[in-house]
Motif scaffolding. Sequence first.
Motif, PDB file in Angstrom:
ATOM      1  N   PHE A 283      30.266  34.308  58.848  1.00  0.00           N
ATOM      2  CA  PHE A 283      31.520  33.595  58.676  1.00  0.00           C
ATOM      3  C   PHE A 283      32.745  34.512  58.719  1.00  0.00           C
ATOM      4  O   PHE A 283      33.848  34.089  59.000  1.00  0.00           O
ATOM      5  N   GLY A 284      32.559  35.795  58.394  1.00  0.00           N
ATOM      6  CA  GLY A 284      33.706  36.703  58.248  1.00  0.00           C
ATOM      7  C   GLY A 284      34.322  36.497  56.876  1.00  0.00           C
ATOM      8  O   GLY A 284      33.977  35.552  56.167  1.00  0.00           O
ATOM      9  N   GLN A 285      35.211  37.388  56.490  1.00  0.00           N
ATOM     10  CA  GLN A 285      35.858  37.220  55.184  1.00  0.00           C
ATOM     11  C   GLN A 285      36.689  35.938  55.200  1.00  0.00           C
ATOM     12  O   GLN A 285      37.368  35.653  56.191  1.00  0.00           O
ATOM     13  N   ALA A 286      36.634  35.198  54.118  1.00  0.00           N
ATOM     14  CA  ALA A 286      37.362  33.926  54.057  1.00  0.00           C
ATOM     15  C   ALA A 286      38.846  34.169  54.301  1.00  0.00           C
ATOM     16  O   ALA A 286      39.440  35.063  53.697  1.00  0.00           O
ATOM     17  N   LYS A 287      39.422  33.396  55.194  1.00  0.00           N
ATOM     18  CA  LYS A 287      40.853  33.557  55.486  1.00  0.00           C
ATOM     19  C   LYS A 287      41.683  33.087  54.294  1.00  0.00           C
ATOM     20  O   LYS A 287      42.688  33.674  53.956  1.00  0.00           O
ATOM     21  N   LYS A 320      43.728  41.524  43.315  1.00  0.00           N
ATOM     22  CA  LYS A 320      44.321  40.186  43.398  1.00  0.00           C
ATOM     23  C   LYS A 320      43.227  39.122  43.395  1.00  0.00           C
ATOM     24  O   LYS A 320      42.161  39.332  43.996  1.00  0.00           O
ATOM     25  N   ALA A 321      43.551  37.974  42.792  1.00  0.00           N
ATOM     26  CA  ALA A 321      42.561  36.896  42.687  1.00  0.00           C
ATOM     27  C   ALA A 321      42.177  36.327  44.051  1.00  0.00           C
ATOM     28  O   ALA A 321      41.120  35.719  44.197  1.00  0.00           O
ATOM     29  N   THR A 322      43.025  36.523  45.057  1.00  0.00           N
ATOM     30  CA  THR A 322      42.741  35.954  46.381  1.00  0.00           C
ATOM     31  C   THR A 322      42.188  36.985  47.362  1.00  0.00           C
ATOM     32  O   THR A 322      42.032  36.691  48.545  1.00  0.00           O
ATOM     33  N   GLU A 323      41.914  38.201  46.869  1.00  0.00           N
ATOM     34  CA  GLU A 323      41.345  39.215  47.758  1.00  0.00           C
ATOM     35  C   GLU A 323      39.972  39.615  47.242  1.00  0.00           C
ATOM     36  O   GLU A 323      39.746  39.722  46.028  1.00  0.00           O
ATOM     37  N   SER A 324      39.061  39.863  48.167  1.00  0.00           N
ATOM     38  CA  SER A 324      37.698  40.217  47.747  1.00  0.00           C
ATOM     39  C   SER A 324      37.716  41.584  47.056  1.00  0.00           C
ATOM     40  O   SER A 324      38.652  42.377  47.214  1.00  0.00           O
ATOM     41  N   ARG A 349      26.452  45.484  48.129  1.00  0.00           N
ATOM     42  CA  ARG A 349      25.879  44.968  46.869  1.00  0.00           C
ATOM     43  C   ARG A 349      26.389  45.784  45.685  1.00  0.00           C
ATOM     44  O   ARG A 349      26.334  47.012  45.694  1.00  0.00           O
ATOM     45  N   THR A 350      26.888  45.078  44.680  1.00  0.00           N
ATOM     46  CA  THR A 350      27.610  45.716  43.573  1.00  0.00           C
ATOM     47  C   THR A 350      27.195  45.082  42.255  1.00  0.00           C
ATOM     48  O   THR A 350      27.066  43.863  42.161  1.00  0.00           O
ATOM     49  N   LYS A 351      27.036  45.916  41.242  1.00  0.00           N
ATOM     50  CA  LYS A 351      26.659  45.394  39.921  1.00  0.00           C
ATOM     51  C   LYS A 351      27.926  45.045  39.141  1.00  0.00           C
ATOM     52  O   LYS A 351      28.840  45.878  39.023  1.00  0.00           O
ATOM     53  N   VAL A 352      27.978  43.830  38.624  1.00  0.00           N
ATOM     54  CA  VAL A 352      29.106  43.437  37.770  1.00  0.00           C
ATOM     55  C   VAL A 352      28.707  43.709  36.319  1.00  0.00           C
ATOM     56  O   VAL A 352      27.733  43.152  35.818  1.00  0.00           O
ATOM     57  N   LEU A 353      29.463  44.589  35.662  1.00  0.00           N
ATOM     58  CA  LEU A 353      29.159  44.899  34.260  1.00  0.00           C
ATOM     59  C   LEU A 353      29.903  43.956  33.321  1.00  0.00           C
ATOM     60  O   LEU A 353      29.444  43.677  32.228  1.00  0.00           O
ATOM     61  N   LYS A 354      31.052  43.493  33.778  1.00  0.00           N
ATOM     62  CA  LYS A 354      31.862  42.625  32.903  1.00  0.00           C
ATOM     63  C   LYS A 354      32.861  41.818  33.735  1.00  0.00           C
ATOM     64  O   LYS A 354      33.371  42.339  34.732  1.00  0.00           O
ATOM     65  N   GLY A 355      33.142  40.600  33.307  1.00  0.00           N
ATOM     66  CA  GLY A 355      34.219  39.846  33.945  1.00  0.00           C
ATOM     67  C   GLY A 355      33.739  38.637  34.722  1.00  0.00           C
ATOM     68  O   GLY A 355      32.545  38.462  34.977  1.00  0.00           O
ATOM     69  N   ASP A 356      34.706  37.818  35.093  1.00  0.00           N
ATOM     70  CA  ASP A 356      34.419  36.580  35.831  1.00  0.00           C
ATOM     71  C   ASP A 356      34.824  36.739  37.292  1.00  0.00           C
ATOM     72  O   ASP A 356      35.788  37.446  37.605  1.00  0.00           O
ATOM     73  N   PHE A 357      34.132  36.013  38.137  1.00  0.00           N
ATOM     74  CA  PHE A 357      34.413  36.127  39.574  1.00  0.00           C
ATOM     75  C   PHE A 357      34.042  34.830  40.265  1.00  0.00           C
ATOM     76  O   PHE A 357      33.320  33.988  39.697  1.00  0.00           O
ATOM     77  N   PHE A 358      34.533  34.690  41.496  1.00  0.00           N
ATOM     78  CA  PHE A 358      34.197  33.534  42.328  1.00  0.00           C
ATOM     79  C   PHE A 358      33.528  34.064  43.589  1.00  0.00           C
ATOM     80  O   PHE A 358      34.002  35.030  44.191  1.00  0.00           O
ATOM     81  N   VAL A 359      32.425  33.436  43.968  1.00  0.00           N
ATOM     82  CA  VAL A 359      31.748  33.847  45.206  1.00  0.00           C
ATOM     83  C   VAL A 359      31.992  32.784  46.263  1.00  0.00           C
ATOM     84  O   VAL A 359      31.778  31.587  46.016  1.00  0.00           O
ATOM     85  N   CYS A 360      32.452  33.222  47.430  1.00  0.00           N
ATOM     86  CA  CYS A 360      32.717  32.280  48.524  1.00  0.00           C
ATOM     87  C   CYS A 360      31.425  31.531  48.868  1.00  0.00           C
ATOM     88  O   CYS A 360      30.423  32.163  49.253  1.00  0.00           O
ATOM     89  N   CYS A 379      32.100  41.922  49.283  1.00  0.00           N
ATOM     90  CA  CYS A 379      32.963  41.378  50.337  1.00  0.00           C
ATOM     91  C   CYS A 379      33.158  39.876  50.171  1.00  0.00           C
ATOM     92  O   CYS A 379      34.032  39.293  50.812  1.00  0.00           O
ATOM     93  N   ALA A 380      32.311  39.238  49.349  1.00  0.00           N
ATOM     94  CA  ALA A 380      32.374  37.779  49.209  1.00  0.00           C
ATOM     95  C   ALA A 380      32.706  37.359  47.779  1.00  0.00           C
ATOM     96  O   ALA A 380      32.614  36.187  47.448  1.00  0.00           O
ATOM     97  N   ALA A 381      33.074  38.329  46.925  1.00  0.00           N
ATOM     98  CA  ALA A 381      33.346  38.026  45.513  1.00  0.00           C
ATOM     99  C   ALA A 381      34.815  38.296  45.196  1.00  0.00           C
ATOM    100  O   ALA A 381      35.385  39.305  45.627  1.00  0.00           O
ATOM    101  N   TYR A 382      35.408  37.389  44.403  1.00  0.00           N
ATOM    102  CA  TYR A 382      36.846  37.433  44.098  1.00  0.00           C
ATOM    103  C   TYR A 382      37.029  37.454  42.591  1.00  0.00           C
ATOM    104  O   TYR A 382      36.405  36.647  41.881  1.00  0.00           O
TER     105      TYR A 382
END
Length: 394
Positions: A283-287, A320-324, A349-360, A379-382
Motif C-alpha cells: 500500500f505504501g505509507q498512508a498518505k 507528530k501524531a500523523t507521521e509514522s 520491527r520495533t518493540k514498544v516499551l510504553k505508550g499508545d499508538f495507532f496501526v494503519c 513504518c505503519a505505526a503512529y
Amino acid sequence: MKIKGFIKDVGGASRVTKARLAAFENASPASVKDDPIGNVAREWHPGKIDLTVTEIRTASPTSKTVRFARPDGGKLPPFYAGQFISLDFEIDGKIIQRPYSISSAPYEAREGNGFVEITVRRSKGDGFVADYVNDTLAVGTAVKGNMGLGQFYYEPLRDSRHIMALAGGVGITPFVSMAKEIAHGTMDADLTILYGSVASDDIILKDTLASLEGDRVHVVNVLSGDEPDWAGERGFLTAELIKKYAPDDASYFICGPQVMYRFLRGEIGKLGVPKRRIRFEVFGQAKDITAFDGYPVEKKDNTYTLTVVRGIHEDEIPAKATESLVVALERAGIRIETACRSGECGFCRTKVLKGDFFVCPESDGRRGADRDFGYVHACAAYPLSDMTIKIPIE
Ligand code: FES
C-alpha cells in the motif's frame, strides 16, 4: 501389527544414529571450505549491494527511468517480475531509504552487463525523494540497494495463468517488468493490462508498453481526463470496463495510488472475484492516516515525545501524531532499517516499551505473536501519546 511397526521404527532409528556416529568418526579432520547451499543463499539474498546509476532517461513528461548496475560489473541478485528494490540515497548528508517496483525485467538483470531499472514520477509536492530522483540524481551516483523484495509476483502454483493487471499512474511499473519477461519468453503467463491515467501525457512508458504488445500481452489505456481527441477507453476502471476485457478465471493484480485501491475493492467486489484471485501491491505509507477507520482525529494536531532506546543510548525526539514512527526517527537523523515502508516486510520491527499508538489497518503486517508482545512495524505505526520504543543498533 502396531507393536511390530514400532519396533521396526526404533530399530531403524538406532541404525541411522549408529551410521551417523560412524560417519563422524571417519570424517576428515580438514575443515570444509566449500558451502554450496550457503553460496546459493548468498547469491540469491546478498542483502544490500553497491549500485551505480548508469543511465537516466525520460519515461513520460513527468517521470524518469533510472538504470543501476553493480560498479564492479558483478552479477545482480535474481528477482521475480513484480518485485521491488529498496534503495538508500544519500541526500543532504542523510541516508534516505525508499522502495520502488522494478520496471526492468529479470532477464535483463541476468544477461551480460545486467541492470535493474526503476521508473519514478515527479511528486505533486509531497515526495522529496521522487523529486530528487527526477531532478538531481545523476549518472555515476553511488547508491545501495536490496532487491528481490515483496510478494507481488506471478506464482503458477497459486495464480491463474491469465493475469488481469489493474494499474494506475506509476503503478504500471511492476507490470512493465512482467510484460517484458513474458514477451521475452521467460515467463509463461498471459497478461492484460488496464492502465488508468488522467491524460495521455501521463501514460508512463507508453512506447515501451506498445512495443511489448502481442499474443500474450495486451494493454488498454484508459483516460479519466477530458481529452477530446482520445480514441481509446475513457473513465475509471469500473466493474463494467474490467468485465469487458477480463477472461474468466483471471488472477487480478492491482497496483496504483491508494485512492484507487479503495475504489477497485468495490468494483472487483461487484464482479464476485474470489479473494484468492486478487493481489494488491503493498500500500505504501498512508498518505492521510486520519482518513482511516479508528484513527482518533481529535489527536491529529498533537506532537508527542518519542523516547528511543538503542543499546545504552536513549534519545528523546518529537513525533507528530500523523507521521509514522519511521518518519519521526528519520527526521531526527536516527537510522532504522526499512524496505517496503508498507508494514509488510518486517524490516522496521520495533518493540514498544510504553505508550499508545495507532496501526494503519491497511498495512498491519504484524504476526499474531508480535501483536501480543508489543511489537509494531514502525513504518505503519503512529504515536497517540508519549512513547518509548526500542530499536536495533545499526
Ligand atoms: S519497512 Fe517493511 S514493515 Fe516497515
